[in-house]
Design a protein around this motif. Sequence first.
Motif, PDB file in Angstrom:
ATOM      1  N   GLU A 128       0.830  -1.202   0.000  1.00 50.58           N
ATOM      2  CA  GLU A 128       0.000   0.000   0.000  1.00 50.58           C
ATOM      3  C   GLU A 128       0.870   1.260   0.000  1.00 50.58           C
ATOM      4  OE1 GLU A 128      -2.411  -3.397   1.236  1.00 50.58           O
ATOM      5  OE2 GLU A 128      -0.461  -2.684   1.875  1.00 50.58           O
ATOM      6  N   ASP A 129       1.983   1.208   0.700  1.00 54.18           N
ATOM      7  CA  ASP A 129       2.907   2.346   0.711  1.00 54.18           C
ATOM      8  C   ASP A 129       3.458   2.606  -0.692  1.00 54.18           C
ATOM      9  OD1 ASP A 129       4.640   4.373   1.924  1.00 54.18           O
ATOM     10  OD2 ASP A 129       6.261   2.944   1.558  1.00 54.18           O
ATOM     11  N   GLY A 130       3.834   1.545  -1.375  1.00 52.82           N
ATOM     12  CA  GLY A 130       4.333   1.686  -2.744  1.00 52.82           C
ATOM     13  C   GLY A 130       3.267   2.199  -3.691  1.00 52.82           C
ATOM     14  N   LEU A 131       2.040   1.717  -3.521  1.00 55.55           N
ATOM     15  CA  LEU A 131       0.928   2.177  -4.357  1.00 55.55           C
ATOM     16  C   LEU A 131       0.690   3.677  -4.148  1.00 55.55           C
ATOM     17  CD1 LEU A 131      -1.482   1.569  -6.258  1.00 55.55           C
ATOM     18  CD2 LEU A 131      -2.817   1.044  -4.184  1.00 55.55           C
ATOM     19  N   ALA A 132       0.687   4.112  -2.889  1.00 58.26           N
ATOM     20  CA  ALA A 132       0.460   5.532  -2.594  1.00 58.26           C
ATOM     21  C   ALA A 132       1.595   6.395  -3.142  1.00 58.26           C
ATOM     22  CB  ALA A 132       0.320   5.735  -1.082  1.00 58.26           C
ATOM     23  N   ASP A 133       2.839   5.950  -2.971  1.00 58.16           N
ATOM     24  CA  ASP A 133       3.971   6.714  -3.508  1.00 58.16           C
ATOM     25  C   ASP A 133       3.876   6.834  -5.029  1.00 58.16           C
ATOM     26  OD1 ASP A 133       5.075   7.109  -1.022  1.00 58.16           O
ATOM     27  OD2 ASP A 133       6.516   5.464  -1.181  1.00 58.16           O
ATOM     28  N   ASP A 145      11.847  13.654 -13.475  1.00 59.36           N
ATOM     29  CA  ASP A 145      12.541  14.073 -12.255  1.00 59.36           C
ATOM     30  C   ASP A 145      11.559  14.464 -11.151  1.00 59.36           C
ATOM     31  OD1 ASP A 145      15.024  13.569 -13.334  1.00 59.36           O
ATOM     32  OD2 ASP A 145      15.328  15.643 -14.004  1.00 59.36           O
ATOM     33  N   GLN A 146      10.503  15.182 -11.521  1.00 53.08           N
ATOM     34  CA  GLN A 146       9.498  15.559 -10.529  1.00 53.08           C
ATOM     35  C   GLN A 146       8.809  14.321  -9.964  1.00 53.08           C
ATOM     36  OE1 GLN A 146       6.908  18.206 -12.686  1.00 53.08           O
ATOM     37  NE2 GLN A 146       7.851  20.029 -11.777  1.00 53.08           N
ATOM     38  N   ILE A 147       8.455  13.391 -10.833  1.00 60.14           N
ATOM     39  CA  ILE A 147       7.779  12.166 -10.395  1.00 60.14           C
ATOM     40  C   ILE A 147       8.660  11.412  -9.411  1.00 60.14           C
ATOM     41  CG2 ILE A 147       6.993   9.886 -11.180  1.00 60.14           C
ATOM     42  CD1 ILE A 147       6.003  11.311 -13.753  1.00 60.14           C
ATOM     43  N   LEU A 148       9.935  11.261  -9.731  1.00 56.16           N
ATOM     44  CA  LEU A 148      10.843  10.540  -8.842  1.00 56.16           C
ATOM     45  C   LEU A 148      11.067  11.272  -7.525  1.00 56.16           C
ATOM     46  CD1 LEU A 148      13.436   9.185 -11.429  1.00 56.16           C
ATOM     47  CD2 LEU A 148      11.615   7.926 -10.266  1.00 56.16           C
ATOM     48  N   LYS A 149      11.130  12.601  -7.569  1.00 57.33           N
ATOM     49  CA  LYS A 149      11.268  13.382  -6.332  1.00 57.33           C
ATOM     50  C   LYS A 149      10.055  13.181  -5.435  1.00 57.33           C
ATOM     51  CE  LYS A 149      14.245  17.262  -7.427  1.00 57.33           C
ATOM     52  NZ  LYS A 149      14.332  18.715  -7.600  1.00 57.33           N
ATOM     53  N   ILE A 150       8.875  13.239  -6.029  1.00 56.68           N
ATOM     54  CA  ILE A 150       7.652  13.085  -5.247  1.00 56.68           C
ATOM     55  C   ILE A 150       7.567  11.666  -4.669  1.00 56.68           C
ATOM     56  CG2 ILE A 150       5.129  13.033  -5.387  1.00 56.68           C
ATOM     57  CD1 ILE A 150       5.375  15.325  -7.479  1.00 56.68           C
ATOM     58  N   MET A 151       7.968  10.671  -5.457  1.00 58.80           N
ATOM     59  CA  MET A 151       7.906   9.286  -4.973  1.00 58.80           C
ATOM     60  C   MET A 151       8.840   9.041  -3.793  1.00 58.80           C
ATOM     61  SD  MET A 151       7.666   6.938  -8.340  1.00 58.80           S
ATOM     62  CE  MET A 151       6.140   6.612  -9.174  1.00 58.80           C
ATOM     63  N   THR A 152       9.945   9.763  -3.717  1.00 61.14           N
ATOM     64  CA  THR A 152      10.868   9.566  -2.601  1.00 61.14           C
ATOM     65  C   THR A 152      10.488  10.383  -1.371  1.00 61.14           C
ATOM     66  OG1 THR A 152      12.348  11.267  -3.462  1.00 61.14           O
ATOM     67  CG2 THR A 152      12.809   8.989  -4.098  1.00 61.14           C
ATOM     68  N   ASP A 153       9.533  11.281  -1.510  1.00 60.23           N
ATOM     69  CA  ASP A 153       9.054  12.065  -0.380  1.00 60.23           C
ATOM     70  C   ASP A 153       8.275  11.145   0.562  1.00 60.23           C
ATOM     71  OD1 ASP A 153       8.115  13.948   1.369  1.00 60.23           O
ATOM     72  OD2 ASP A 153       7.102  15.170  -0.137  1.00 60.23           O
ATOM     73  N   THR A 154       8.540  11.241   1.844  1.00 60.36           N
ATOM     74  CA  THR A 154       7.891  10.348   2.810  1.00 60.36           C
ATOM     75  C   THR A 154       6.462  10.761   3.163  1.00 60.36           C
ATOM     76  OG1 THR A 154       8.844  11.599   4.651  1.00 60.36           O
ATOM     77  CG2 THR A 154      10.079   9.683   3.861  1.00 60.36           C
ATOM     78  N   ARG A 155       6.068  11.949   2.772  1.00 55.93           N
ATOM     79  CA  ARG A 155       4.719  12.420   3.107  1.00 55.93           C
ATOM     80  C   ARG A 155       3.681  11.843   2.157  1.00 55.93           C
ATOM     81  NH1 ARG A 155       6.361  18.596   3.059  1.00 55.93           N
ATOM     82  NH2 ARG A 155       7.437  17.751   1.252  1.00 55.93           N
TER      83      ARG A 155
END
Length: 194
Positions: A128-133, A145-155
């Motif tokens: 579920e965490d991976g799906l949400a990211d 680059d934006q997509i990858l930055k957002i995916m690594t954000d913990t929020r």
Amino acid sequence: ESAGTTTILKAGTVESRGMGTNINSKQVISDQIQSFLAGEGQASPKAEFRAFFTVWTFVTRLPGPTWVDHHPGYLMRGMAYFPLSGCLIGTFVCVFFDLAVYTMTLPLTIASVISEAASLWITGAFHEDGLADSADGIGGGWTRDQILKIMTDTRLGTYGCAILLLYIIAKVELIQHSGESIWALGECSGAGPA
């Protein structure tokens, strides 16, 4: 800031985390894998047990033996144990469903919610965490680059929250719609066996 950048993370945050290793060459990594397979990773009962428990502790929040860690070689060697781990997790979850239906005589919807809670607990909501990211990144980013930055954000973002709600509601409904479990040799059906 320049156009095309986001302010989700400060510049250099992702880069400072590294890649999990100081190795930059694919050949060096390949040599390390070959060395592992020729050395401590050789086929033996202990190596197989370690590979299984490496996978088990990777996909669940349950502890393994103290001599097991998340060694990449054993995780790679343990790929064959992912289906077995999934079957054991599924059995754990269906026990909660069947106990709720047959022992506590709860409605199927409530039993489905209980089994989903058991699934989230045992796996630590890993998938579920991976799906949400992924939903946050794909929904909120315009460039790679934006997509990858957002995916690594913990929020958790809006897209991640929305997809989690849809996913959990759909999963509970599908489990509930499957009906009561029927355990018969060659004729299993219902939510438990599903």
